[in-house]
Design a protein around this motif. Structure first.
Motif, PDB file in Angstrom:
ATOM      1  N   LEU A 183       0.954  -1.114   0.026  1.00 56.05           N
ATOM      2  CA  LEU A 183      -0.156  -0.045   0.016  1.00 56.05           C
ATOM      3  C   LEU A 183       0.766   1.308   0.109  1.00 56.05           C
ATOM      4  O   LEU A 183       0.467   2.484  -0.616  1.00 56.05           O
ATOM      5  CB  LEU A 183      -0.891  -0.108   1.177  1.00 56.05           C
ATOM      6  CG  LEU A 183      -2.199  -1.011   1.106  1.00 56.05           C
ATOM      7  CD1 LEU A 183      -2.924  -1.026   2.771  1.00 56.05           C
ATOM      8  CD2 LEU A 183      -3.101  -0.644   0.097  1.00 56.05           C
ATOM      9  N   LYS A 184       1.867   1.328   0.828  1.00 57.02           N
ATOM     10  CA  LYS A 184       3.101   2.166   0.645  1.00 57.02           C
ATOM     11  C   LYS A 184       3.789   2.506  -0.444  1.00 57.02           C
ATOM     12  O   LYS A 184       4.599   3.394  -0.764  1.00 57.02           O
ATOM     13  CB  LYS A 184       3.926   2.161   2.105  1.00 57.02           C
ATOM     14  CG  LYS A 184       3.184   2.091   3.177  1.00 57.02           C
ATOM     15  CD  LYS A 184       2.680   3.648   3.778  1.00 57.02           C
ATOM     16  CE  LYS A 184       2.096   3.613   4.983  1.00 57.02           C
ATOM     17  NZ  LYS A 184       1.475   5.339   5.375  1.00 57.02           N
ATOM     18  N   GLY A 185       3.735   1.226  -1.341  1.00 59.75           N
ATOM     19  CA  GLY A 185       4.552   1.492  -2.590  1.00 59.75           C
ATOM     20  C   GLY A 185       6.059   0.895  -2.465  1.00 59.75           C
ATOM     21  O   GLY A 185       7.038   1.596  -3.088  1.00 59.75           O
ATOM     22  N   ILE A 186       6.254   0.467  -1.220  1.00 60.02           N
ATOM     23  CA  ILE A 186       7.740   0.183  -0.879  1.00 60.02           C
ATOM     24  C   ILE A 186       8.332  -1.307  -1.265  1.00 60.02           C
ATOM     25  O   ILE A 186       7.572  -2.353  -0.808  1.00 60.02           O
ATOM     26  CB  ILE A 186       7.843   0.398   0.519  1.00 60.02           C
ATOM     27  CG1 ILE A 186       7.605   1.761   1.035  1.00 60.02           C
ATOM     28  CG2 ILE A 186       9.313  -0.240   1.113  1.00 60.02           C
ATOM     29  CD1 ILE A 186       7.621   1.932   2.517  1.00 60.02           C
ATOM     30  N   ALA A 187       9.161  -1.468  -2.059  1.00 66.48           N
ATOM     31  CA  ALA A 187       9.615  -2.742  -2.609  1.00 66.48           C
ATOM     32  C   ALA A 187      10.847  -3.255  -1.531  1.00 66.48           C
ATOM     33  O   ALA A 187      11.488  -2.421  -1.137  1.00 66.48           O
ATOM     34  CB  ALA A 187      10.214  -2.329  -3.953  1.00 66.48           C
ATOM     35  N   THR A 188      10.842  -4.391  -1.519  1.00 61.05           N
ATOM     36  CA  THR A 188      11.669  -5.022  -0.578  1.00 61.05           C
ATOM     37  C   THR A 188      12.329  -6.505  -1.234  1.00 61.05           C
ATOM     38  O   THR A 188      11.775  -7.030  -2.033  1.00 61.05           O
ATOM     39  CB  THR A 188      11.284  -5.444   0.775  1.00 61.05           C
ATOM     40  OG1 THR A 188      10.099  -6.607   0.665  1.00 61.05           O
ATOM     41  CG2 THR A 188      10.758  -4.204   1.441  1.00 61.05           C
ATOM     42  N   ASP A 189      13.565  -6.653  -0.658  1.00 58.49           N
ATOM     43  CA  ASP A 189      14.120  -8.117  -1.193  1.00 58.49           C
ATOM     44  C   ASP A 189      13.494  -8.863  -0.346  1.00 58.49           C
ATOM     45  O   ASP A 189      13.636  -9.100   0.937  1.00 58.49           O
ATOM     46  CB  ASP A 189      15.670  -8.090  -0.939  1.00 58.49           C
ATOM     47  CG  ASP A 189      16.180  -7.254  -2.112  1.00 58.49           C
ATOM     48  OD1 ASP A 189      15.839  -6.924  -3.136  1.00 58.49           O
ATOM     49  OD2 ASP A 189      17.245  -6.636  -1.866  1.00 58.49           O
ATOM     50  N   TYR A 190      12.749  -9.953  -0.926  1.00 57.71           N
ATOM     51  CA  TYR A 190      12.140 -11.084  -0.071  1.00 57.71           C
ATOM     52  C   TYR A 190      13.218 -12.213   0.212  1.00 57.71           C
ATOM     53  O   TYR A 190      13.810 -12.730  -0.550  1.00 57.71           O
ATOM     54  CB  TYR A 190      10.877 -11.595  -0.790  1.00 57.71           C
ATOM     55  CG  TYR A 190      10.022 -12.567   0.049  1.00 57.71           C
ATOM     56  CD1 TYR A 190       8.858 -11.985   0.066  1.00 57.71           C
ATOM     57  CD2 TYR A 190      10.402 -14.008   0.197  1.00 57.71           C
ATOM     58  CE1 TYR A 190       7.715 -12.929   0.706  1.00 57.71           C
ATOM     59  CE2 TYR A 190       9.393 -14.706   1.149  1.00 57.71           C
ATOM     60  CZ  TYR A 190       8.122 -14.212   1.210  1.00 57.71           C
ATOM     61  OH  TYR A 190       7.138 -15.021   1.768  1.00 57.71           O
ATOM     62  N   VAL A 191      13.233 -12.316   1.699  1.00 57.06           N
ATOM     63  CA  VAL A 191      13.955 -13.498   2.278  1.00 57.06           C
ATOM     64  C   VAL A 191      13.078 -14.416   2.932  1.00 57.06           C
ATOM     65  O   VAL A 191      12.409 -14.150   4.237  1.00 57.06           O
ATOM     66  CB  VAL A 191      15.083 -12.800   3.181  1.00 57.06           C
ATOM     67  CG1 VAL A 191      16.011 -14.137   3.777  1.00 57.06           C
ATOM     68  CG2 VAL A 191      15.759 -11.756   2.604  1.00 57.06           C
ATOM     69  N   ALA A 192      12.939 -15.768   2.432  1.00 54.74           N
ATOM     70  CA  ALA A 192      12.075 -16.762   2.993  1.00 54.74           C
ATOM     71  C   ALA A 192      12.719 -17.121   4.201  1.00 54.74           C
ATOM     72  O   ALA A 192      13.989 -17.769   4.213  1.00 54.74           O
ATOM     73  CB  ALA A 192      11.892 -17.791   1.863  1.00 54.74           C
ATOM     74  N   VAL A 193      11.727 -17.497   5.303  1.00 52.56           N
ATOM     75  CA  VAL A 193      12.146 -17.956   6.628  1.00 52.56           C
ATOM     76  C   VAL A 193      11.145 -19.256   6.644  1.00 52.56           C
ATOM     77  O   VAL A 193       9.965 -19.118   6.811  1.00 52.56           O
ATOM     78  CB  VAL A 193      12.319 -16.973   7.567  1.00 52.56           C
ATOM     79  CG1 VAL A 193      12.575 -18.208   8.923  1.00 52.56           C
ATOM     80  CG2 VAL A 193      13.117 -16.036   7.517  1.00 52.56           C
ATOM     81  N   ASP A 194      11.546 -20.614   6.347  1.00 52.83           N
ATOM     82  CA  ASP A 194      10.550 -21.552   6.328  1.00 52.83           C
ATOM     83  C   ASP A 194      10.011 -22.094   7.760  1.00 52.83           C
ATOM     84  O   ASP A 194      10.916 -22.843   8.140  1.00 52.83           O
ATOM     85  CB  ASP A 194      11.188 -22.625   5.483  1.00 52.83           C
ATOM     86  CG  ASP A 194      10.226 -23.712   5.043  1.00 52.83           C
ATOM     87  OD1 ASP A 194       8.943 -23.782   5.598  1.00 52.83           O
ATOM     88  OD2 ASP A 194      10.404 -24.386   3.987  1.00 52.83           O
ATOM     89  N   LEU A 195       9.008 -21.741   8.243  1.00 50.13           N
ATOM     90  CA  LEU A 195       8.455 -22.192   9.553  1.00 50.13           C
ATOM     91  C   LEU A 195       7.930 -23.559   9.559  1.00 50.13           C
ATOM     92  O   LEU A 195       8.143 -24.088  10.346  1.00 50.13           O
ATOM     93  CB  LEU A 195       7.359 -21.277   9.625  1.00 50.13           C
ATOM     94  CG  LEU A 195       7.360 -19.856  10.032  1.00 50.13           C
ATOM     95  CD1 LEU A 195       6.340 -19.056  10.570  1.00 50.13           C
ATOM     96  CD2 LEU A 195       8.699 -19.430  10.395  1.00 50.13           C
ATOM     97  N   ARG A 196       8.050 -24.277   8.431  1.00 49.41           N
ATOM     98  CA  ARG A 196       7.680 -25.639   8.217  1.00 49.41           C
ATOM     99  C   ARG A 196       8.811 -26.571   8.886  1.00 49.41           C
ATOM    100  O   ARG A 196       8.575 -27.645   9.110  1.00 49.41           O
ATOM    101  CB  ARG A 196       7.157 -25.902   6.894  1.00 49.41           C
ATOM    102  CG  ARG A 196       5.924 -25.316   6.441  1.00 49.41           C
ATOM    103  CD  ARG A 196       5.745 -25.665   4.952  1.00 49.41           C
ATOM    104  NE  ARG A 196       6.809 -24.817   4.049  1.00 49.41           N
ATOM    105  CZ  ARG A 196       6.707 -24.663   2.877  1.00 49.41           C
ATOM    106  NH1 ARG A 196       5.683 -25.029   2.081  1.00 49.41           N
ATOM    107  NH2 ARG A 196       7.828 -23.901   2.307  1.00 49.41           N
ATOM    108  N   VAL A 197       9.961 -26.073   8.607  1.00 46.11           N
ATOM    109  CA  VAL A 197      11.158 -26.755   8.938  1.00 46.11           C
ATOM    110  C   VAL A 197      11.736 -26.247  10.147  1.00 46.11           C
ATOM    111  O   VAL A 197      12.793 -26.459  10.501  1.00 46.11           O
ATOM    112  CB  VAL A 197      12.176 -27.206   7.891  1.00 46.11           C
ATOM    113  CG1 VAL A 197      11.400 -28.223   6.904  1.00 46.11           C
ATOM    114  CG2 VAL A 197      12.526 -25.924   7.334  1.00 46.11           C
TER     115      VAL A 197
END
Length: 212
Positions: free
Chosen positions: A21-35
């Protein structure tokens, strides 16, 4: 900025909506809670609480979605997620808190894992547990937005607010726990309005790099 996130995390979901909504792009770093990746030393060095989301601004790492969203509102005030007047702000904050304080914490992964491992709850019991807290919260949320005769298409007014940022991930979670959402027509109408917007569409769990 780096966003440490898990696609199905409700708190990560709400932050993704706010960022979009703010129009802010980020680099996505996945943290897998399943493991239980969040419990590893690598992520503990990012967030000692070992929870997502976390936002690395380049100057500091921000944790806790309410604090991060408040930071976004202060640093990037347009478009605003809170209305102008103190009374209206209190109303929107209360709607958000109903989800963030009274529904979500009782249904998050840590609580559900405790129910499974320490109390022997099966998946039917888990779904019933979640449904009871979601239903109680949504009953009240529905009543409040139904009583607001000047509300518009969203939880407050005709533009998304903090309340919607919190609500939509909880609706997603309710579906995952097989809650019948038809009993809350006003909430369903708000969801429809939100999901017509790209900011909400792009934040959805199924749209994230770690989904699947």
């Amino acid at each position: 900025m780096k966003l440490y996130s898990f696609f199905r995390s409700g708190t990560s979901h709400r932050l993704r909506i706010a960022l979009n909504l703010k129009g802010i792009a980020t680099d996505y770093v996945a943290v897998d809670l399943r493991v239980d990746e969040q419990q590893g030393e690598a992520f503990k060095s990012v967030n000692p609480q070992q929870m997502v989301p976390a936002l690395d601004t380049g100057k500091q790492v921000l944790i806790q979605s309410p604090a991060i969203i408040e930071w976004l509102e202060e640093k990037h005030p347009t478009p605003a997620l809170l209305p102008a007047g103190a009374d209206d702000r209190a109303h929107v904050r209360a709607l958000a808190a109903m989800v963030g304080c009274d529904i979500h914490p009782l249904n998050n992964r840590r609580v559900l894992q405790t129910l499974r491992k320490q109390f022997g709850a099966n998946e039917d019991a888990i779904n019933a547990w979640c449904a009871s807290w979601i239903s109680a919260g949504f009953d009240a949320y529905e009543a409040l937005i139904a009583a607001d005769k000047t509300r518009g298409r969203f939880s407050f007014g005709d533009t998304p607010t903090l309340a919607d940022v919190y609500l939509i991930p909880q609706v997603e979670s309710a579906r995952r726990f097989n809650v019948n959402l038809t009993q809350w027509p006003h909430i369903m109408a708000v969801e429809k309005a939100c999901m017509a917007l790209e900011a909400f569409q792009k934040a959805a769990p199924g749209q994230q790099p770690d989904a699947g």
